[in-house]
Design an enzyme around this catalytic site. Structure first.
Site, PDB file in Angstrom:
ATOM      1  N   LYS A   1      38.197  36.984  36.756  1.00  0.00           N
ATOM      2  CA  LYS A   1      38.164  37.627  38.341  1.00  0.00           C
ATOM      3  C   LYS A   1      38.075  36.623  40.166  1.00  0.00           C
ATOM      4  O   LYS A   1      36.932  36.042  39.485  1.00  0.00           O
ATOM      5  CB  LYS A   1      37.171  38.977  38.411  1.00  0.00           C
ATOM      6  CG  LYS A   1      36.868  40.012  37.364  1.00  0.00           C
ATOM      7  CD  LYS A   1      38.563  40.536  37.145  1.00  0.00           C
ATOM      8  CE  LYS A   1      38.094  41.442  36.218  1.00  0.00           C
ATOM      9  NZ  LYS A   1      39.028  41.106  35.457  1.00  0.00           N
ATOM     10  N   GLY A   2      38.560  37.076  39.880  1.00  0.00           N
ATOM     11  CA  GLY A   2      38.769  36.056  42.055  1.00  0.00           C
ATOM     12  C   GLY A   2      39.173  34.640  41.792  1.00  0.00           C
ATOM     13  O   GLY A   2      39.633  34.499  43.086  1.00  0.00           O
ATOM     14  N   CYS A   3      40.025  34.410  41.169  1.00  0.00           N
ATOM     15  CA  CYS A   3      41.070  33.538  41.377  1.00  0.00           C
ATOM     16  C   CYS A   3      42.377  33.321  41.747  1.00  0.00           C
ATOM     17  O   CYS A   3      42.512  34.835  41.215  1.00  0.00           O
ATOM     18  CB  CYS A   3      41.214  32.736  39.542  1.00  0.00           C
ATOM     19  SG  CYS A   3      39.723  32.243  38.892  1.00  0.00           S
ATOM     20  N   GLN A   4      43.162  33.054  42.447  1.00  0.00           N
ATOM     21  CA  GLN A   4      44.687  33.567  42.881  1.00  0.00           C
ATOM     22  C   GLN A   4      45.152  33.627  42.066  1.00  0.00           C
ATOM     23  O   GLN A   4      45.979  34.264  41.933  1.00  0.00           O
ATOM     24  CB  GLN A   4      44.519  32.536  43.738  1.00  0.00           C
ATOM     25  CG  GLN A   4      45.713  31.804  44.776  1.00  0.00           C
ATOM     26  CD  GLN A   4      45.956  31.213  45.314  1.00  0.00           C
ATOM     27  OE1 GLN A   4      45.562  29.969  45.655  1.00  0.00           O
ATOM     28  NE2 GLN A   4      46.746  30.936  46.406  1.00  0.00           N
ATOM     29  N   SER A   5      45.383  32.828  41.066  1.00  0.00           N
ATOM     30  CA  SER A   5      45.641  32.990  39.745  1.00  0.00           C
ATOM     31  C   SER A   5      45.152  33.551  38.678  1.00  0.00           C
ATOM     32  O   SER A   5      44.503  33.530  38.466  1.00  0.00           O
ATOM     33  CB  SER A   5      46.376  31.155  39.554  1.00  0.00           C
ATOM     34  OG  SER A   5      47.263  30.425  40.082  1.00  0.00           O
TER      35      SER A   5
END
Length: 138
Positions: A49-53
């Site tokens: 969670k929280g990654c752009q990809s």
């Protein structure tokens, strides 16, 4: 080879490249070498969670060691998670938990990535340690 030795080996390899473009291509190449995660393993509970990809991470215990499986829908992000898999895969949970992950600062990646991608590096390291902690307590 210890985690610290693997980190130093990776830093030495990255230092062979004179400019950021070459390092970027090297990291993408590491991602391309990372085995693809089967589609059935790419579930929401494995997303970081929280990654752009989208980045999927799974970990299993094999005896005293932790094995990581990771994938991403972005080449650079897959390369970034491949850095961590290379360093932490096959190591003992206690060694993973005490590993100094600040080596990633020395790669120069954070200075050349968008802030959301740079933040993903911290999220990846944290999630890998979390998996090690969970598996070591079983």
């Amino acid at each position: 080879m210890s985690i610290q030795d693997k980190q130093q080996e990776l830093l030495d390899e990255l230092n062979l490249f004179q400019d950021w473009t070459e390092r970027y291509e090297y990291v993408i190449g590491l991602g391309k070498k990372l085995p693809a995660m089967p589609a059935e393993m790419k579930t929401d509970d494995k997303l970081i969670k929280g990654c752009q990809s989208q980045v999927w991470l799974d970990a299993t215990a094999e005896g005293e060691t932790i094995r990581y499986h990771a994938d991403s829908d972005s080449l650079i992000t897959k390369g970034m998670i491949a850095l961590f898999v290379r360093v932490l895969d096959g190591e003992k949970a206690d060694d993973i938990l005490t590993a100094d992950m600040s080596f990633i600062e020395q790669t120069g990646l954070k200075e050349h990535l968008a802030p959301t991608r740079a933040n993903a590096l911290n999220l990846m390291a944290t999630q890998m340690k979390k998996h090690a902690l969970e598996l070591s307590s079983k």
